[in-house]
Scaffold this active site. Structure first.
Site, PDB file in Angstrom:
ATOM      1  N   ARG A  72       0.625  -1.199   0.010  1.00 13.03           N
ATOM      2  CA  ARG A  72      -0.293  -0.254  -0.309  1.00 13.03           C
ATOM      3  C   ARG A  72       1.126   0.962   0.068  1.00 13.03           C
ATOM      4  NH1 ARG A  72      -3.294  -3.122   3.803  1.00 13.03           N
ATOM      5  NH2 ARG A  72      -5.122  -4.026   2.547  1.00 13.03           N
ATOM      6  N   LYS A 101       2.988  11.017 -11.507  1.00  7.90           N
ATOM      7  CA  LYS A 101       1.969  10.660 -12.811  1.00  7.90           C
ATOM      8  C   LYS A 101       2.721   9.117 -13.319  1.00  7.90           C
ATOM      9  CE  LYS A 101      -0.622  13.235 -15.325  1.00  7.90           C
ATOM     10  NZ  LYS A 101      -1.606  13.399 -16.795  1.00  7.90           N
ATOM     11  N   GLU A 103       9.702  17.013 -25.593  1.00 10.55           N
ATOM     12  CA  GLU A 103       8.515  16.956 -24.458  1.00 10.55           C
ATOM     13  C   GLU A 103       9.446  18.560 -23.878  1.00 10.55           C
ATOM     14  OE1 GLU A 103       6.433  15.673 -23.080  1.00 10.55           O
ATOM     15  OE2 GLU A 103       6.100  13.801 -23.646  1.00 10.55           O
ATOM     16  N   LYS A 143       6.946  22.822 -15.384  1.00  8.81           N
ATOM     17  CA  LYS A 143       6.451  21.198 -14.844  1.00  8.81           C
ATOM     18  C   LYS A 143       5.810  21.433 -13.833  1.00  8.81           C
ATOM     19  CE  LYS A 143       5.177  16.885 -15.108  1.00  8.81           C
ATOM     20  NZ  LYS A 143       5.852  14.894 -15.725  1.00  8.81           N
ATOM     21  N   GLU A 153      -4.697  16.914 -11.865  1.00  7.69           N
ATOM     22  CA  GLU A 153      -5.431  16.813 -13.973  1.00  7.69           C
ATOM     23  C   GLU A 153      -6.986  17.337 -13.149  1.00  7.69           C
ATOM     24  OE1 GLU A 153      -2.776  15.060 -16.771  1.00  7.69           O
ATOM     25  OE2 GLU A 153      -5.203  15.034 -17.671  1.00  7.69           O
ATOM     26  N   ARG A 179      -3.248  21.073 -15.421  1.00  6.19           N
ATOM     27  CA  ARG A 179      -2.647  19.993 -15.791  1.00  6.19           C
ATOM     28  C   ARG A 179      -2.448  19.488 -17.311  1.00  6.19           C
ATOM     29  NH1 ARG A 179       0.886  15.429 -11.961  1.00  6.19           N
ATOM     30  NH2 ARG A 179       1.822  14.955 -13.811  1.00  6.19           N
ATOM     31  N   ASN A 218      -0.263  17.473 -21.633  1.00  5.98           N
ATOM     32  CA  ASN A 218      -0.966  16.580 -22.632  1.00  5.98           C
ATOM     33  C   ASN A 218      -1.190  17.128 -24.213  1.00  5.98           C
ATOM     34  OD1 ASN A 218      -0.881  13.817 -21.266  1.00  5.98           O
ATOM     35  ND2 ASN A 218      -2.794  15.281 -20.138  1.00  5.98           N
ATOM     36  N   HIS A 224      -0.386  14.885 -26.927  1.00  5.91           N
ATOM     37  CA  HIS A 224      -0.520  13.999 -26.579  1.00  5.91           C
ATOM     38  C   HIS A 224      -2.120  13.010 -26.984  1.00  5.91           C
ATOM     39  CE1 HIS A 224       3.120  15.059 -24.017  1.00  5.91           C
ATOM     40  NE2 HIS A 224       3.060  13.927 -23.678  1.00  5.91           N
ATOM     41  N   HIS A 236      -0.766   8.940 -28.607  1.00  7.82           N
ATOM     42  CA  HIS A 236      -0.808   8.608 -27.938  1.00  7.82           C
ATOM     43  C   HIS A 236      -2.273   6.991 -29.004  1.00  7.82           C
ATOM     44  CE1 HIS A 236      -0.686   9.364 -23.748  1.00  7.82           C
ATOM     45  NE2 HIS A 236       0.064   9.810 -23.728  1.00  7.82           N
ATOM     46  N   HIS A 239       7.585   7.851 -27.992  1.00  4.96           N
ATOM     47  CA  HIS A 239       6.787   8.122 -27.186  1.00  4.96           C
ATOM     48  C   HIS A 239       6.647   9.510 -27.777  1.00  4.96           C
ATOM     49  CE1 HIS A 239       3.667   9.836 -24.168  1.00  4.96           C
ATOM     50  NE2 HIS A 239       4.680  10.863 -23.763  1.00  4.96           N
TER      51      HIS A 239
HETATM   52  P1  NAD Z   1      12.504   4.754 -22.051  1.00  4.63           P
HETATM   53  O1  NAD Z   1      12.157   4.488 -20.957  1.00  4.63           O
HETATM   54  O2  NAD Z   1      11.896   3.104 -22.965  1.00  4.63           O
HETATM   55  O3  NAD Z   1      14.420   4.653 -22.629  1.00  4.63           O
HETATM   56  C1  NAD Z   1      14.459   4.507 -23.844  1.00  4.63           C
HETATM   57  C2  NAD Z   1      15.301   3.758 -24.129  1.00  4.63           C
HETATM   58  O4  NAD Z   1      16.681   4.794 -23.889  1.00  4.63           O
HETATM   59  C3  NAD Z   1      15.231   2.779 -23.631  1.00  4.63           C
HETATM   60  O5  NAD Z   1      16.106   1.705 -24.247  1.00  4.63           O
HETATM   61  C4  NAD Z   1      16.184   2.821 -22.385  1.00  4.63           C
HETATM   62  O6  NAD Z   1      16.685   2.094 -21.798  1.00  4.63           O
HETATM   63  C5  NAD Z   1      17.220   3.463 -23.216  1.00  4.63           C
HETATM   64  N1  NAD Z   1      18.106   4.121 -21.825  1.00  4.63           N
HETATM   65  C6  NAD Z   1      17.749   5.261 -21.129  1.00  4.63           C
HETATM   66  N2  NAD Z   1      18.771   5.862 -20.320  1.00  4.63           N
HETATM   67  C7  NAD Z   1      19.927   5.283 -21.212  1.00  4.63           C
HETATM   68  C8  NAD Z   1      21.033   6.032 -21.421  1.00  4.63           C
HETATM   69  N3  NAD Z   1      21.211   6.885 -20.296  1.00  4.63           N
HETATM   70  N4  NAD Z   1      21.914   5.591 -22.523  1.00  4.63           N
HETATM   71  C9  NAD Z   1      21.301   5.217 -22.852  1.00  4.63           C
HETATM   72  N5  NAD Z   1      20.144   4.446 -23.383  1.00  4.63           N
HETATM   73  C10 NAD Z   1      19.429   4.974 -22.410  1.00  4.63           C
HETATM   74  O7  NAD Z   1      11.579   5.958 -22.575  1.00  4.63           O
HETATM   75  P2  NAD Z   1      11.709   7.577 -22.654  1.00  4.63           P
HETATM   76  O8  NAD Z   1      11.336   8.259 -23.561  1.00  4.63           O
HETATM   77  O9  NAD Z   1      11.844   7.412 -21.417  1.00  4.63           O
HETATM   78  O10 NAD Z   1       9.833   7.650 -21.899  1.00  4.63           O
HETATM   79  C11 NAD Z   1       8.859   7.031 -22.798  1.00  4.63           C
HETATM   80  C12 NAD Z   1       8.118   6.746 -21.265  1.00  4.63           C
HETATM   81  O11 NAD Z   1       7.810   7.753 -20.689  1.00  4.63           O
HETATM   82  C13 NAD Z   1       6.504   6.701 -22.314  1.00  4.63           C
HETATM   83  O12 NAD Z   1       5.921   5.517 -21.816  1.00  4.63           O
HETATM   84  C14 NAD Z   1       5.847   7.509 -21.974  1.00  4.63           C
HETATM   85  O13 NAD Z   1       4.674   7.075 -21.364  1.00  4.63           O
HETATM   86  C15 NAD Z   1       5.860   7.985 -20.209  1.00  4.63           C
HETATM   87  N6  NAD Z   1       6.255   9.360 -20.040  1.00  4.63           N
HETATM   88  C16 NAD Z   1       5.401   9.384 -18.277  1.00  4.63           C
HETATM   89  C17 NAD Z   1       5.168  10.598 -18.324  1.00  4.63           C
HETATM   90  C18 NAD Z   1       4.686  11.105 -17.047  1.00  4.63           C
HETATM   91  O14 NAD Z   1       4.304  12.292 -16.016  1.00  4.63           O
HETATM   92  N7  NAD Z   1       4.772  10.131 -16.284  1.00  4.63           N
HETATM   93  C19 NAD Z   1       5.547  11.826 -18.884  1.00  4.63           C
HETATM   94  C20 NAD Z   1       5.924  11.809 -20.355  1.00  4.63           C
HETATM   95  C21 NAD Z   1       5.976  10.291 -21.112  1.00  4.63           C
HETATM   96  N1  GLY Z   2       2.969  14.373 -18.824  1.00  2.00           N
HETATM   97  C1  GLY Z   2       2.382  15.638 -18.337  1.00  2.00           C
HETATM   98  C2  GLY Z   2       2.044  14.959 -16.881  1.00  2.00           C
HETATM   99  O1  GLY Z   2       2.664  14.843 -16.091  1.00  2.00           O
HETATM  100  O2  GLY Z   2       0.812  15.467 -16.765  1.00  2.00           O
END
Ligand code: NAD
Ligand code: GLY
Length: 368
Positions: A125, A147, A189, A231, A241, A245, A249, A252, A256, A269
């Site tokens: 939890r 998030k 982003e 942010k 949100e 917030r 997006n 997005h 998406h 992404h």
């Molecule tokens: P990812 O986590 O898939 O990383 C991208 C690639 O880079 C992967 O293959 C990873 O292993 C590699 N990698 C990571 N760090 C590295 C480094 N320093 N050197 C070499 N390789 C490295 O993708 P991302 O773009 O970081 O994140 C995308 C995800 O984030 C999506 O799932 C998206 O939905 C999510 N997201 C969430 C929020 C939120 O507010 N929580 C906001 C935006 C995106």
């Molecule tokens: N990436 C959108 C949010 O964090 O709200």
């Protein structure tokens, strides 16, 4: 070579407030973690790509504070951001006898960060966690704001929780090993924050894009800092949100749909968001909210950042229909009506509906 800046951005959420540290040589320094809660177990969750690069340094730094530091290595990729992988984290935590004070460290990009955060939100939890983002996208966006979650085959990030970390550690050095395509995805982003909140930042990104693409540490540190400030300002006002917030997006809703329509992991992404911003800009123009110069300016910057500006065809028979069906599943949809983030003034965004016919025009115009 100039010395990169070190800065701390605070995210102000009352008792859930936390610092975002931005700089170089942070990850491997034991002092970075000195103020975190004590625990018998620290667990570093990472993936098969990031682990060989950075887990030894992090595990060793954490060894100064935590009696037992465990490592959980997940498969790499958006296509693994689902409940089976999440369950691997729970299996490891239970298998290692981790109690409810255990602290998790998400070492990696947004996929690892979102899954580790969700695991932390739900294990016993709720246990504390720390974000150690190693992609540009994760440093400027996903590690901040709480998030967390996983994908469902029918929709992106559909299962999750709002759950804030204790701290975010953005070590710019880790961006040296990031593949170029991932750097561009992160820039999507970064660019996003300009039109929705800060036109001076948009000017700065345009002027410094070459430095960012060349991974100049000062340029990267500033891009991360300003993105996190914006942010933090948004999330500080609307953590869950209820309204504001949603502007984060921008791009997005279309993005998406691209990710889900092509299958997770086909486009990154950030690539989908970059192209989605082009589509959202066109929609804003067709709604009479911005002029053609704005659309041309934003499209040019997104292309120069190395991102796609033309949407993929998701269904040869009825492409716009497929986009619309996917977008109806968006979390912003209300009673089946799609809500889009549009630009409706200088550095100003709004969330609103649009007639299907207009959205179809945009999709037909933007996809090939
Ligand atoms: P990812 O986590 O898939 O990383 C991208 C690639 O880079 C992967 O293959 C990873 O292993 C590699 N990698 C990571 N760090 C590295 C480094 N320093 N050197 C070499 N390789 C490295 O993708 P991302 O773009 O970081 O994140 C995308 C995800 O984030 C999506 O799932 C998206 O939905 C999510 N997201 C969430 C929020 C939120 O507010 N929580 C906001 C935006 C995106
Ligand atoms: N990436 C959108 C949010 O964090 O709200």
């Amino acid at each position: 070579m100039t010395t990169p800046t070190f800065s701390t951005v605070s995210i102000d959420l009352g008792e859930r407030s936390y610092p975002i540290h931005i700089g170089t040589a942070l990850l491997a320094q034991a002092s970075t973690y000195a103020k975190l809660p004590k625990a018998a177990h620290a667990v570093v969750v990472t993936n098969t790509t990031v682990s060989p690069l950075y887990s030894e340094a992090l595990v060793s730094a954490l060894g100064a504070r935590y009696p037992a530091v465990e490592l959980v290595v997940l498969p790499d990729g958006e296509s693994y951001k689902h409940w089976q992988t999440l369950n691997q984290i729970f299996d490891a935590l239970l298998g290692k006898g981790c109690d409810r004070k255990t602290i998790l460290f998400a070492l990696g990009g947004g996929v690892v960060g979102d899954m580790t955060g969700f695991a932390a939100a739900s294990y016993m939890r709720g246990v504390p966690f720390v974000q150690v983002p190693t992609t540009l996208l994760a440093q400027v966006d996903s590690s901040v704001g709480g998030k967390t979650g996983i994908n469902h085959p029918m929709g992106k990030n559909m299962i999750g929780a709002f759950y804030q970390p204790q701290m975010v550690v953005c070590d710019i050095d880790t961006l040296k090993t990031l593949p170029a395509r991932e750097l561009s995805a992160g820039l999507a982003e970064v660019i996003k924050y300009g039109p929705i909140a800060d036109l001076q930042f948009l000017d700065w990104i345009e002027a410094n894009l070459d430095a960012l693409l060349a991974r100049d540490p000062q340029a990267l540190a500033y891009a991360v800092q300003r993105s996190c400030e914006i942010k933090a300002w948004v999330v500080g006002q609307d953590e869950r949100e209820a309204g504001l917030r949603a502007i984060l997006n921008f791009g997005h809703t279309f993005g998406h749909a691209i990710e889900a329509g092509l299958g997770y992991g086909e486009w990154l992404h950030g690539e989908a968001v970059g192209c989605g911003m082009v589509m959202a800009a066109h929609l804003s123009q067709r709604l009479g909210l911005v002029d053609a110069d704005f659309v041309t300016r934003l499209t040019g910057l997104i292309a120069k950042a190395g991102l796609p500006i033309q949407g993929p065809v998701l269904d040869a028979a009825d492409n716009a229909g497929r986009y619309l069906a996917l977008m109806r599943l968006d979390k912003k949809s209300e009673a089946g009506d799609i809500r889009f983030v549009v630009i409706d003034g200088p550095a100003r965004a709004a969330v609103r509906g649009a007639p299907d016919a207009l959205v179809r025009e945009v999709i037909d115009h933007c996809c090939a």
